[in-house]
Design an enzyme around this catalytic site. Structure first.
Site, PDB file in Angstrom:
ATOM      1  N   GLU A 101      76.894  45.553  70.304  1.00 57.96           N
ATOM      2  CA  GLU A 101      76.856  46.842  69.599  1.00 57.96           C
ATOM      3  C   GLU A 101      77.841  46.830  68.436  1.00 57.96           C
ATOM      4  O   GLU A 101      78.985  46.404  68.574  1.00 57.96           O
ATOM      5  CB  GLU A 101      77.218  47.975  70.560  1.00 57.96           C
ATOM      6  CG  GLU A 101      77.257  49.350  69.888  1.00 57.96           C
ATOM      7  CD  GLU A 101      77.490  50.469  70.881  1.00 57.96           C
ATOM      8  OE1 GLU A 101      76.681  50.585  71.832  1.00 57.96           O
ATOM      9  OE2 GLU A 101      78.487  51.206  70.721  1.00 57.96           O
ATOM     10  N   PHE A 126      79.036  49.173  64.659  1.00 60.78           N
ATOM     11  CA  PHE A 126      78.963  50.432  63.916  1.00 60.78           C
ATOM     12  C   PHE A 126      79.091  50.137  62.429  1.00 60.78           C
ATOM     13  O   PHE A 126      79.684  49.119  62.039  1.00 60.78           O
ATOM     14  CB  PHE A 126      80.063  51.411  64.358  1.00 60.78           C
ATOM     15  CG  PHE A 126      81.462  50.955  64.050  1.00 60.78           C
ATOM     16  CD1 PHE A 126      82.052  51.204  62.809  1.00 60.78           C
ATOM     17  CD2 PHE A 126      82.209  50.267  64.996  1.00 60.78           C
ATOM     18  CE1 PHE A 126      83.332  50.782  62.519  1.00 60.78           C
ATOM     19  CE2 PHE A 126      83.503  49.836  64.715  1.00 60.78           C
ATOM     20  CZ  PHE A 126      84.064  50.095  63.479  1.00 60.78           C
ATOM     21  N   PRO A 127      78.546  50.973  61.561  1.00 61.06           N
ATOM     22  CA  PRO A 127      78.676  50.745  60.110  1.00 61.06           C
ATOM     23  C   PRO A 127      80.105  51.052  59.654  1.00 61.06           C
ATOM     24  O   PRO A 127      80.588  52.162  59.851  1.00 61.06           O
ATOM     25  CB  PRO A 127      77.692  51.758  59.498  1.00 61.06           C
ATOM     26  CG  PRO A 127      76.851  52.241  60.633  1.00 61.06           C
ATOM     27  CD  PRO A 127      77.701  52.136  61.853  1.00 61.06           C
ATOM     28  N   PRO A 128      80.817  50.082  59.060  1.00 56.27           N
ATOM     29  CA  PRO A 128      82.165  50.351  58.559  1.00 56.27           C
ATOM     30  C   PRO A 128      82.128  51.422  57.462  1.00 56.27           C
ATOM     31  O   PRO A 128      81.100  51.634  56.812  1.00 56.27           O
ATOM     32  CB  PRO A 128      82.602  48.993  57.978  1.00 56.27           C
ATOM     33  CG  PRO A 128      81.755  47.989  58.670  1.00 56.27           C
ATOM     34  CD  PRO A 128      80.433  48.676  58.880  1.00 56.27           C
ATOM     35  N   THR A 171      75.016  51.779  65.678  1.00 54.50           N
ATOM     36  CA  THR A 171      75.248  53.195  65.966  1.00 54.50           C
ATOM     37  C   THR A 171      74.864  54.082  64.792  1.00 54.50           C
ATOM     38  O   THR A 171      74.703  53.630  63.660  1.00 54.50           O
ATOM     39  CB  THR A 171      76.716  53.452  66.345  1.00 54.50           C
ATOM     40  OG1 THR A 171      77.549  53.162  65.214  1.00 54.50           O
ATOM     41  CG2 THR A 171      77.128  52.586  67.526  1.00 54.50           C
ATOM     42  N   TRP A 172      74.778  55.378  65.072  1.00 59.41           N
ATOM     43  CA  TRP A 172      74.302  56.379  64.115  1.00 59.41           C
ATOM     44  C   TRP A 172      75.262  57.554  64.143  1.00 59.41           C
ATOM     45  O   TRP A 172      75.507  58.138  65.190  1.00 59.41           O
ATOM     46  CB  TRP A 172      72.904  56.817  64.558  1.00 59.41           C
ATOM     47  CG  TRP A 172      72.203  57.824  63.706  1.00 59.41           C
ATOM     48  CD1 TRP A 172      72.287  59.184  63.792  1.00 59.41           C
ATOM     49  CD2 TRP A 172      71.266  57.555  62.663  1.00 59.41           C
ATOM     50  NE1 TRP A 172      71.472  59.771  62.864  1.00 59.41           N
ATOM     51  CE2 TRP A 172      70.822  58.791  62.152  1.00 59.41           C
ATOM     52  CE3 TRP A 172      70.738  56.381  62.110  1.00 59.41           C
ATOM     53  CZ2 TRP A 172      69.894  58.895  61.130  1.00 59.41           C
ATOM     54  CZ3 TRP A 172      69.818  56.480  61.093  1.00 59.41           C
ATOM     55  CH2 TRP A 172      69.402  57.724  60.600  1.00 59.41           C
ATOM     56  N   HIS A 231      70.509  53.268  67.160  1.00 62.54           N
ATOM     57  CA  HIS A 231      70.889  54.523  67.809  1.00 62.54           C
ATOM     58  C   HIS A 231      70.390  55.691  66.952  1.00 62.54           C
ATOM     59  O   HIS A 231      70.396  55.614  65.718  1.00 62.54           O
ATOM     60  CB  HIS A 231      72.404  54.628  67.942  1.00 62.54           C
ATOM     61  CG  HIS A 231      73.002  53.629  68.875  1.00 62.54           C
ATOM     62  ND1 HIS A 231      74.178  53.850  69.553  1.00 62.54           N
ATOM     63  CD2 HIS A 231      72.597  52.395  69.246  1.00 62.54           C
ATOM     64  CE1 HIS A 231      74.478  52.802  70.291  1.00 62.54           C
ATOM     65  NE2 HIS A 231      73.524  51.903  70.113  1.00 62.54           N
ATOM     66  N   GLY A 263      74.396  62.675  71.216  1.00 66.11           N
ATOM     67  CA  GLY A 263      75.479  62.593  70.254  1.00 66.11           C
ATOM     68  C   GLY A 263      76.552  63.615  70.563  1.00 66.11           C
ATOM     69  O   GLY A 263      76.587  64.211  71.637  1.00 66.11           O
ATOM     70  N   ASP A 264      77.446  63.823  69.607  1.00 63.50           N
ATOM     71  CA  ASP A 264      78.512  64.811  69.783  1.00 63.50           C
ATOM     72  C   ASP A 264      77.925  66.193  69.988  1.00 63.50           C
ATOM     73  O   ASP A 264      76.879  66.532  69.408  1.00 63.50           O
ATOM     74  CB  ASP A 264      79.410  64.860  68.547  1.00 63.50           C
ATOM     75  CG  ASP A 264      80.387  63.697  68.517  1.00 63.50           C
ATOM     76  OD1 ASP A 264      80.579  63.063  69.557  1.00 63.50           O
ATOM     77  OD2 ASP A 264      80.940  63.445  67.434  1.00 63.50           O
TER      78      ASP A 264
END
Length: 605
Positions: free
Chosen positions: A20, A22-24, A51-52, A80, A111-112
């Site tokens: 997995e 995530f986009p930096p 991830t999104w 995601h 999500g959150d």
């Protein structure tokens, strides 16, 4: 290829694994992550997940990263997708973009939780939970036939839901009945509890593949943050082991690798899962070592009888107000030399950085190197956010600037354990400069990050020490705070008249304006260590790019906090005015030999 088909066809002698990422936040971090994914792709993961951000906040970067991964490296991607702040049009657009890139796997997440009622981002009632995304995709034949949809599982309960295990299990059943083809679990460290949970899932009749989420511990501070964020149950043996080594990041990292290996062996030996999902935090060394020790990679080199001694040992929790963990920067690290990991062939820096294939970070905080592939970590599955409904009561109902000053002072005085900008109580290091922080806060300069000057303390020091025991620690004093533009103008004048090139500063507001006196492309190392057999290790670097990235997040916290109060309320008006009018200021004094230099300078401003 659909993940369920790949799982069914998996014929390797060992279980499969997925990674997995995530986009930096920054373009440089993104560019440096792509070859890192390429190197890890050579280990032949079954799939790579991307991830999104909530509300599509990382939409373009997530889609670009997913598309590049699938097209450049031939590795199937699990994209995601969260439903928080997403409307039908946004969902349709995201799914179409994924389909155009050949992506066939979606991990549907809630999500959150919505941050209050944020009027500027519409909330579609059709997308409130992960099951809503699953049902929507399967309601459209053109989507259902193309996508394989997975969902989240919570062996220890969802951190935001105070519901019974039976109710949580019912929700999981509903997601599978709606069409979910696989389950990826939230990360955990209690294997016995996971095995009990999965037994109950199977007894309920849920037959789809379950992939446990495993995250090798990288640093003590990041471990604590994630444990709190996700509500993870940590066995006493793990807490005890970490307590003895928490100041030495390399020892923590080594322990994290061995713990992950032991967990995976115990889980796979039980024969209840077909593979594991490795959360990388955009780092590569630890997952490489985990897979090598499991002998799942086909790599000829063996690390079974030794733990790699990387040529770096960064600070686990650099001094801050006990609120922001001050930065982990990329540093020199020993190349693993794995036979099937192609070298990057490019240099990404000198001095504090080595080749990209050996570039590994200790993801501690706000001011790591902005070129790092791990820059900007937001936590697992996009669960960032420091303001939650359950914390509001601790802060009361601020309706005036003096109320906010009192709130920040209460944190300094340990009357409250956190603020929206500070996830925990003050650190022991902050107590060294507590009178200065109090003085600034009382004048309305609300401090959110700082550290004292340190001139050659032993690395074994219990308060400011970090890294190997045989070394020395140095720090420049710095402080961050919110203030008015009028005060900022006075600070700027003070720097021009009395700074004498000893003081560097940045300031930013919510409109994206930036001021300061740091030379273009200037980089201020404010924490470093000297250890035998190593180059100087710089763990905290403050520069414009990473400051602006943090400033954007900091002002979003004010906006987020305001959203919990009804429109027109005194609380909302106050917090929105602070968001619009205040400046975030970061000041460094380069004279680290004088512990009072920074504070004397500020007292005269």
């Amino acid at each position: 290829m659909k993940l369920t088909d790949k799982i069914a066809a998996h014929s390797s002698p060992f279980p499969f694994f997925t990674f997995e990422f995530f986009p930096p936040r920054t373009d440089q971090g993104f560019e440096n992550l792509v070859p890192r994914i390429g190197r890890l792709s050579s280990l032949k993961p079954l799939a790579i997940s991307v991830t999104w951000g909530a509300g599509g906040s990382t939409k373009e970067r997530s889609l670009d990263l997913a598309g590049l991964t699938q097209s450049n490296f031939g590795t199937d991607v699990i994209l995601h997708l969260t439903c928080t702040n997403m409307v039908q049009g946004m969902v349709d657009e995201a799914l179409l973009a994924a389909k155009e890139r050949g992506i066939q796997n979606i991990l549907a997440l809630r999500g959150d939780p919505p941050r209050g009622k944020e009027e500027w981002i519409p909330i579609d009632p059709k997308f409130q939970h992960g099951i809503d995304l699953v049902s929507y995709i399967h309601s459209k034949p053109e989507l259902s036939s193309h996508f394989c949809v997975g969902v989240a599982g919570y062996p220890e309960g969802h951190p935001d839901n105070l519901i019974s295990e039976e109710t949580e299990m019912e929700y999981l059943q509903q997601k599978v009945d709606a069409g979910a083809g696989f389950i990826v679990t939230q990360i955990f460290y209690n294997v016995d509890r996971f095995l009990t949970w999965i037994k109950k899932v199977r007894e309920r009749g849920i037959k789809v593949p379950i992939i446990p989420g495993i995250m090798p511990i990288q640093t003590y501070s990041s471990f604590l943050r994630l444990v709190k964020l996700c509500g993870i149950d940590v066995p006493p043996s793990v807490r005890l082991a970490l307590e003895d080594i928490k100041l030495d990041d390399q020892s923590v990292k080594n322990y994290g690798v061995q713990l992950a290996v032991d967990m995976i062996r115990q889980i796979t030996a039980a024969g209840v899962v077909p593979g594991v999902h490795l959360c990388t935090l955009n780092l590569e060394k630890s997952v490489q070592r985990v897979l090598e020790q499991l002998q799942w990679t086909g790599v000829s080199h063996s690390f079974q009888n030794k733990l790699i001694s990387e040529e770096t040992s960064n600070k686990a929790e650099p001094a801050t107000d006990g609120r922001f963990v001050s930065p982990s920067a990329a540093a020199n690290a020993a190349t693993l030399g794995l036979a099937n990991i192609p070298p990057s062939g490019t240099e990404v820096g000198s001095g504090e950085l080595n080749k990209a294939d050996s570039w590994d970070d200790f993801p501690n905080g706000r001011f790591g190197d902005f070129k790092s592939p791990a820059y900007g970590d937001q936590g697992p599955w996009g669960n960032s956010g420091t303001v939650r409904p359950e914390t509001l009561s601790e802060w009361g109902n601020p309706q005036s600037l003096s109320d906010l000053t009192t709130l920040f002072l209460n944190h300094l005085h340990s009357k409250i354990n956190k603020t929206p900008f500070s996830p925990g109580p003050l650190s022991a290091e902050s107590l060294l400069i507590l009178p200065h922080l109090e003085k600034l806060t009382k004048r309305g300069w609300w401090t959110v990050g700082s550290q004292p000057a340190v001139d050659g303390k032993e690395s074994s020091d219990e308060v400011v020490g970090w890294g190997p025991k045989t070394g020395f620690i140095f720090q420049k004093g710095f402080v961050e705070f919110f203030c008015t533009e009028e005060d900022l103008n006075q600070i700027e004048k003070q720097v021009e008249q009395k700074g004498e090139e000893w003081v560097h500063w940045f300031a930013a507001n919510s409109r994206g304006e930036c001021r300061g006196n740091v030379p273009e492309d200037g980089r201020n190392a404010v924490t470093w260590g000297v250890f035998p057999g190593q180059e100087i290790i710089q763990t905290t670097i403050i520069e414009q790019e990473n400051f602006l990235s943090w400033a954007e997040e900091a002002f979003s916290i004010w906006k987020n906090w305001a959203s919990f109060y009804r429109p027109g309320s005194p609380e909302r008006a106050l917090l929105e005015s602070v968001h619009h009018e205040r400046w975030l200021v970061s000041i460094v004094h380069h004279n680290y030999k004088d512990a009072s230099a920074l504070w004397t300078f500020l007292s005269e401003a």
